[in-house]
Scaffold this active site. Structure first.
Site, PDB file in Angstrom:
ATOM      1  N   ASP A  80      -3.981  21.075 -33.905  1.00  0.00           N
ATOM      2  CA  ASP A  80      -4.985  20.442 -34.561  1.00  0.00           C
ATOM      3  C   ASP A  80      -4.566  20.616 -35.975  1.00  0.00           C
ATOM      4  O   ASP A  80      -4.357  21.797 -36.491  1.00  0.00           O
ATOM      5  CB  ASP A  80      -5.983  20.725 -33.695  1.00  0.00           C
ATOM      6  CG  ASP A  80      -7.337  19.799 -33.984  1.00  0.00           C
ATOM      7  OD1 ASP A  80      -8.004  18.949 -33.156  1.00  0.00           O
ATOM      8  OD2 ASP A  80      -7.985  19.988 -35.373  1.00  0.00           O
TER       9      ASP A  80
ATOM     10  N   HIS B 128      -7.155  20.825 -37.864  1.00  0.00           N
ATOM     11  CA  HIS B 128      -8.261  21.767 -38.217  1.00  0.00           C
ATOM     12  C   HIS B 128      -7.721  23.223 -37.806  1.00  0.00           C
ATOM     13  O   HIS B 128      -7.285  23.343 -36.752  1.00  0.00           O
ATOM     14  CB  HIS B 128      -9.695  21.357 -37.804  1.00  0.00           C
ATOM     15  CG  HIS B 128     -10.133  20.220 -38.138  1.00  0.00           C
ATOM     16  ND1 HIS B 128      -9.911  18.967 -37.328  1.00  0.00           N
ATOM     17  CD2 HIS B 128     -10.700  19.608 -39.406  1.00  0.00           C
ATOM     18  CE1 HIS B 128     -10.453  17.900 -38.112  1.00  0.00           C
ATOM     19  NE2 HIS B 128     -10.819  18.424 -39.424  1.00  0.00           N
TER      20      HIS B 128
ATOM     21  N   HIS C 184     -13.224  25.105 -31.685  1.00  0.00           N
ATOM     22  CA  HIS C 184     -14.132  25.615 -32.978  1.00  0.00           C
ATOM     23  C   HIS C 184     -15.209  26.403 -32.118  1.00  0.00           C
ATOM     24  O   HIS C 184     -15.732  26.902 -32.894  1.00  0.00           O
ATOM     25  CB  HIS C 184     -14.819  24.351 -33.706  1.00  0.00           C
ATOM     26  CG  HIS C 184     -13.700  23.609 -34.621  1.00  0.00           C
ATOM     27  ND1 HIS C 184     -12.770  24.298 -35.280  1.00  0.00           N
ATOM     28  CD2 HIS C 184     -13.257  22.334 -34.661  1.00  0.00           C
ATOM     29  CE1 HIS C 184     -11.942  23.515 -35.959  1.00  0.00           C
ATOM     30  NE2 HIS C 184     -12.339  22.176 -35.468  1.00  0.00           N
TER      31      HIS C 184
ATOM     32  N   ASP D 275      -5.069  15.001 -34.933  1.00  0.00           N
ATOM     33  CA  ASP D 275      -5.875  14.315 -36.116  1.00  0.00           C
ATOM     34  C   ASP D 275      -4.709  14.876 -37.637  1.00  0.00           C
ATOM     35  O   ASP D 275      -5.191  14.657 -38.438  1.00  0.00           O
ATOM     36  CB  ASP D 275      -7.078  14.947 -36.322  1.00  0.00           C
ATOM     37  CG  ASP D 275      -7.426  16.451 -35.671  1.00  0.00           C
ATOM     38  OD1 ASP D 275      -6.278  17.094 -35.554  1.00  0.00           O
ATOM     39  OD2 ASP D 275      -8.430  16.940 -35.798  1.00  0.00           O
TER      40      ASP D 275
HETATM   41 ZN   LIG Z   1      -9.214  18.575 -35.308  1.00  0.00          ZN
HETATM   42 ZN   LIG Z   2      -4.660  24.185 -35.783  1.00  0.00          ZN
END
Ligand SMILES: [Zn+2]
Ligand SMILES: [Zn+2]
Ligand SMILES: [Zn+2]
Lengths: 525, 570
Positions: A225, A227, A186, A314
């Site tokens: 991931d 996210h 991120h 995740d």
């Molecule tokens: Zn994540």
């Molecule tokens: Zn991703």
């Protein structure tokens, strides 16, 4: 007198039932090796004085090379081992009950150690090292300085990726897995603080390091991931040589709320960012479908020199922060199919119910070993089925993105025609962990000869604190005009009192500067 | 008076130590099929003029276990394994394995129950196949041994005569395959070893020797011989361990040394870092099997005084010398057929043994092949051998520096060391140590009594002991890995379980260590116990801390008994 371990070993070897042929083979190999060493040694002795041993060892240890032009990656055909760094950072946490805390990989440690994975002949375990400040500065504008954003654990996590990157480029290993924390995907170019548990972007730091050191250019990053890998996307958004593919839970339902299919890259890199927002509840089946029908065909077409995997865990059906239905078997299969040159751990916070099993599965898959017996305690085959509606959504996304990929050059042409010498965009970025609101204006030079340099004017509010910085970034493969123009941009800003810090990131020259307007002091990394 | 005896591959060495000094030494050749005879012969030679009443301690190191395994004289063991999910057990290479249903997780919580009918069937099968012993090992059995214990019960009921070994009693460390191998080898060697110990006991009785008898372990510690029956495999590789302790005893305190033991075929290296012998980060390898046996880090390279010297053509047409890795009998100057490093050393006058005329002959042949003068050729051979050994020493230090680190502070703690002393032992040491030391920038040391350094090591080594305490406050239990018992925390005097501090965990470990030392008959060394590392983790459920996990690792490290230090002070 003599009780030779070697003797014992010899006796033991014959006692353990090795056939005479095997014995002979081993001896012959030993001889060959001895002869090779002989030749090597004689050469060494002629060229170098006695002390060179120590220097060589020093270099081997730190992974540093004597300063010279870029090395070239060694041929990895026939290399058998999977490189592994397990760096759980058992003595570091964001805060005591934060998901990113000491024991995040404790049970993973227990599982992989109990399984004896580190003893497998297919696994080569490496020791982490600290990344250097310049490795960080090659990617980030750290506010106020690298030290403030990249604390020791961050430097070790990034450094671990570099150790494995070197092992890969030197063909010591066929692939590698950085099972490390803290994560990084991120983190964007400008680092004012911690976003989504990340301060610095491990994969991006690895990419720029490998490009600088080994002269490679085309790299694909597949972010699995749950996210959206918004940091990695932002860093390479205008770079046509980096293909960034992220699949993640739909941004309308999960942090960071981005990663939609219309985010396709900057004007000159359209189609080199591919987002695949997945409906919540997508199981193994759905993700493997996306992989087979979209990700793998695009990768094949792009022909990267290296495939990296931001391997968040995740998507797991027990993860407390997201709502997907992925299993350990699914992760292992994904890894086997994608077969990345290197995987880097990102998120994954079901530290008891998922991580021990997922990581065992990934390590076995990377090493080419049987992972069929890896499963979570409560897992039953067939417990998650893809709904028909979600399946249709996925098919539409795949079709749309395949179309975008196919038309990418035309898209670029059309977009570039719309802009003059510069392309500007304004952005707002929120740092959830540190509660920072950042306003950015990014400018890309629309250069006919290269991807163009980038400038960022960034204004961050944290409570009553206000920080404004200006950064200039020159891509490693920039043309000389862009380089000269960008360096001039940097020089010009040094007298602007509205900024607190001005940054120069000259990847072409591998030169990184930070200027503190108030103290008038320049730091060179 | 102290006696140390090392039963080695070729010779059995003994020393008698009196008032902290070497009083006499003895050397007899090792009789292969009968190590006990060799041991007693050496014992008799060294204690001939000594009143048995005056003997305070006898320590020996022996290859008996190693030989048993090497010669395939071990007993067959049925392996009863409960692997649970994870690595496919089909990939294991253990013999005679029987797999059972059931599984534990990393915190000792049951994942899958046992299948009692399946167990009974398997036990009967094991009996039918004629196994008289079995080892029962479950993955994470050290975190919860209840499956292993239940299977033991069923064995007692269905096949009462079967001798059983339980994984969690053998080692509490993480690593299931190593636990399987260690349990298997312990079970396979125990009875033969017991017989050996019994014979020693008888022999000592006949000689009216009532001094306590100890055996060396691979980690350089001594263990009362009766206790060693519980863990016979820990006595493997005790020879190199004895040599290393010998080096420790004969070099200045606190220094960093490499111990170079140059034999006929191989050279063994061990490291002493700031006065502490370096332990291997993982257990020893025994035959094809990786084990949990704690051992010194020993590196063996295939080069020795009798290695064959050859002349080879290189790509660039230049002629090159190669040494080893094979041996073709003794050195030429000792009646062999091939040129060896020993011949070169003899030719250069660096060693006494050997026939000088034959050494010259050997070097002459090699020199003519190489197209260089004889002196030049002999020097090149010595140069080559010392270079190979020095390289191996450097590699060993590098490997130590590169050991994986799992904590921030471990990465920051820059490991760096180079030897101050090169400590030479073994037949080939004399002529080579100076050259090796020069290459390493260290001081060559060949102390007095170097040729019996191993026996000295045995004589003056002190006991070692480890204790790994694991506490889980959420489950309110603790366990000592070495003992395999899961104990309720309520039996301790720790008041508030939710608020245990690390120092309380360490206090508990220290208390348990003291009891353990008493149990091992080495209470007087309990004060030497140190905490190797300790860690604490919060167990967080949701956003709340619901318990804590502690791990405290303690050891009485390898070292010297005070009797020997007394001599240094004098
Ligand atoms: Zn994540
Ligand atoms: Zn991703
Ligand atoms: Zn340009």
């Amino acid at each position: 007198m003599k009780l030779g371990l070697g003797k014992l070993r010899d006796v033991l070897k014959t006692g353990s039932g090795a056939s005479p042929e095997e014995e002979k083979k081993k001896q012959a190999e030993g001889k060959d090796k001895a002869e090779k060493e002989e030749i090597l040694k004689i050469e060494n002795e002629e060229i170098k004085p006695e002390t060179s041993e120590v220097n060589k060892m020093e270099l081997k240890k730190t992974g540093l090379e004597p300063k010279e032009g870029p090395l070239s990656p060694a041929d990895r055909t026939g290399v058998e081992k999977t490189g592994l760094i397990f760096f759980p950072a058992f003595d570091w946490a964001i805060s005591p009950t934060h998901p990113e805390r000491e024991e995040r990989l404790l049970y993973t440690r227990d599982q992989i150690f109990e399984e004896g994975l580190m003893d497998l002949p297919e696994i080569a375990e490496y020791k982490p090292r600290l990344a250097e400040y310049r490795d960080i500065a090659r990617v980030h504008f750290c506010v106020p300085d690298v030290k403030a954003q990249a604390t020791t654990p961050h430097l070790i996590a990034a450094g671990s990726c570099l150790v494995l990157g070197d092992a890969l480029m030197k063909a010591e290993v066929k692939n590698a897995f950085a099972l490390i924390r803290p994560p990084g995907h991120h983190s964007m170019t400008v680092a004012h603080g911690n976003r989504g548990f990340c301060n610095i972007n491990n994969e991006a730091i690895l990419v720029e390091y490998l490009r600088k050191k080994y002269g490679i250019r085309k790299i694909a990053i597949v972010d699995t991931d749950v996210h959206h890998g918004d940091g990695t996307q932002e860093i390479f958004y205008n770079d046509p040589d980096v293909l960034f593919i992220s699949f993640h839970q739909d941004g309308r339902t999960l942090y960071p709320g981005t990663g939609f299919i219309n985010e396709l890259g900057g004007p000159k890199a359209l189609g080199r960012t591919i987002n695949i927002p997945l409906p919540p509840g997508t199981p193994d089946e759905g993700i493997l479908y996306v992989l087979d029908s979209l990700v793998l065909p695009i990768l094949k077409d792009f022909k990267p020199e290296l495939v990296l995997n931001s391997a968040g865990q995740d998507n797991h059906y027990t993860d407390p922060l997201a709502n997907m239905r992925f299993s350990a078997q699914g992760y292992a299969k994904l890894n086997e199919k994608l077969s990345p040159d290197m995987a880097v751990l990102e998120g994954g916070y079901a530290i008891q119910s998922a991580l021990p099993y997922v990581n065992t599965g990934i390590i076995l898959a990377m090493a080419g070993l049987d992972y069929s017996c890896v499963r979570e305690p409560d897992f039953k085959p067939g417990m998650f089925v893809q709904g028909a509606k979600d399946r249709k959504t996925l098919e539409e996304i795949v079709a749309a993105q395949l179309e975008n990929w196919k038309n990418r050059d035309r898209l670029v042409e059309a977009e570039v025609a719309k802009h003059g010498d510069f392309y500007r965009r304004k952005k707002q970025i929120f740092y959830d962990t540190d509660m920072i609101q950042e306003f950015q204006e990014e400018t890309i030079r629309m250069c006919p000869d290269c991807q163009g340099y980038k400038t960022i004017d960034s204004h961050a509010h944290r409570g009553v604190d206000d920080t404004r910085i200006f950064g200039v970034s020159i891509p490693i493969y920039a043309c000389e005009n862009c380089q000269a123009e960008a360096r001039e941009e940097y020089r010009k800003r040094l007298i602007h009192p509205e900024y607190e810090y001005v940054y120069l990131q000259d990847k072409k020259q591998d030169e990184y500067r930070t200027y503190n307007i108030r103290t008038k002091r320049e730091t060179v990394y | 008076m102290l006696i140390g005896i090392d039963v080695g591959g070729t010779t059995t060495d003994a020393v008698l130590i009196r008032n902290g000094e070497v009083y006499s030494t003895a050397k007899v050749s090792t009789e292969h099929g009968n190590l006990l005879n060799s041991l007693l012969e050496a014992l008799d030679a060294i204690s001939r003029d000594v009143d048995p009443e005056q003997l305070e301690r006898i320590v020996f190191s022996t290859t008996v276990i190693t030989n048993l395994i090497a010669e395939g004289k071990t007993d067959r063991v049925a392996l009863v394994l409960i692997p649970g999910p994870g690595v496919n057990p089909a990939s294991y290479t253990f013999p005679d394995s029987f797999y059972l249903k059931g599984a534990m997780d990393y915190r000792g919580r049951e994942i899958d129950p046992l299948d009692e009918a399946e167990i009974r069937k398997t036990v009967r099968l094991i009996q039918e196949y004629g196994f008289s012993r079995a080892a029962i090992i479950s993955k994470f059995g050290q975190r919860n041994p209840s499956h292993e214990l239940r299977i033991e019960e069923i064995f007692r009921e269905v096949y009462p005569g079967c001798k059983l070994e339980l994984g969690h009693k053998v080692s509490g460390k993480l690593n299931f395959p190593r636990r399987i191998a260690t349990a298997m080898l312990a079970s396979a060697t125990r009875e033969h070893y017991q017989e050996f110990v019994e014979k020693i006991r008888q022999a000592l009785e006949e000689r009216n020797i009532r001094a306590p008898v100890y055996i060396m372990k691979a980690d350089g510690g001594t263990l009362p011989v009766e206790k060693s029956i519980e863990c016979p495999v820990e006595t493997i590789f005790s020879g190199p361990a004895a040599s290393t302790i010998g080096a420790l005893a004969l070099t200045p305190e606190g220094q960093t040394s490499v111990v170079v033991d140059i034999g006929g075929t191989t050279t063994d290296l061990a490291l002493i870092l700031s006065g502490k012998p370096l332990l291997a980060s993982k257990g020893a390898k025994l035959g094809d099997f990786l084990t949990h046996v704690r051992a010194f880090a020993v590196r063996s390279i295939a080069i020795g005084g009798d290695s064959v010297v050859r002349v080879k053509d290189s790509d660039t047409d230049a002629k090159l010398i190669t040494v080893g890795p094979d041996r073709a009998g003794p050195a030429y100057c000792m009646g062999g057929k091939e040129t060896t490093p020993t011949d070169a050393l003899k030719f250069l006058g660096l060693i006494e043994v050997g026939n000088p005329k034959r050494a010259s002959e050997a070097i002459k042949i090699t020199a003519s092949e190489l197209g260089k003068s004889e002196t030049e050729t002999a020097s090149l051979i010595v140069e080559k051998v010392s270079r190979m050994i020095a390289d191996a020493v450097n590699e060993m230090f590098l490997e130590w520096e590169q050991e994986p680190a799992y904590r921030v502070w471990e990465v920051l703690q820059e490991k760096k060391a180079r030897p101050e002393n090169v400590f030479g032992i073994g037949g080939g040491a004399k002529g080579l140590i100076a050259e090796i030391a020069k290459k390493l920038g260290a001081k060559p040391v060949i102390p007095e009594y170097a040729e019996v350094g191993n026996a000295i090591g045995a004589a003056v080594a002190r006991p070692t002991l480890t204790l790994n305490l694991h506490i889980d406050t959420e489950q309110k239990i603790y366990s000592v890995a070495e003992e395999g018992e899961i104990v309720s925390l309520n039996t301790t005097n720790i008041g508030n379980l939710n608020k245990i501090h690390l120092d309380e965990a360490e206090n508990l470990a220290t208390k348990l260590m003291r009891a353990r030392a008493r149990d091992f008959g080495i209470a007087e060394y309990a004060g030497e116990a140190e905490i190797v590392d300790s860690e604490v983790f919060n167990v967080v459920n949701g956003w709340y801390t619901s318990g804590r996990l502690f791990d405290v690792n303690m050891q009485i490290p390898a070292g010297l008994i005070p009797e020997w230090k007394r001599r240094e002070k004098a």
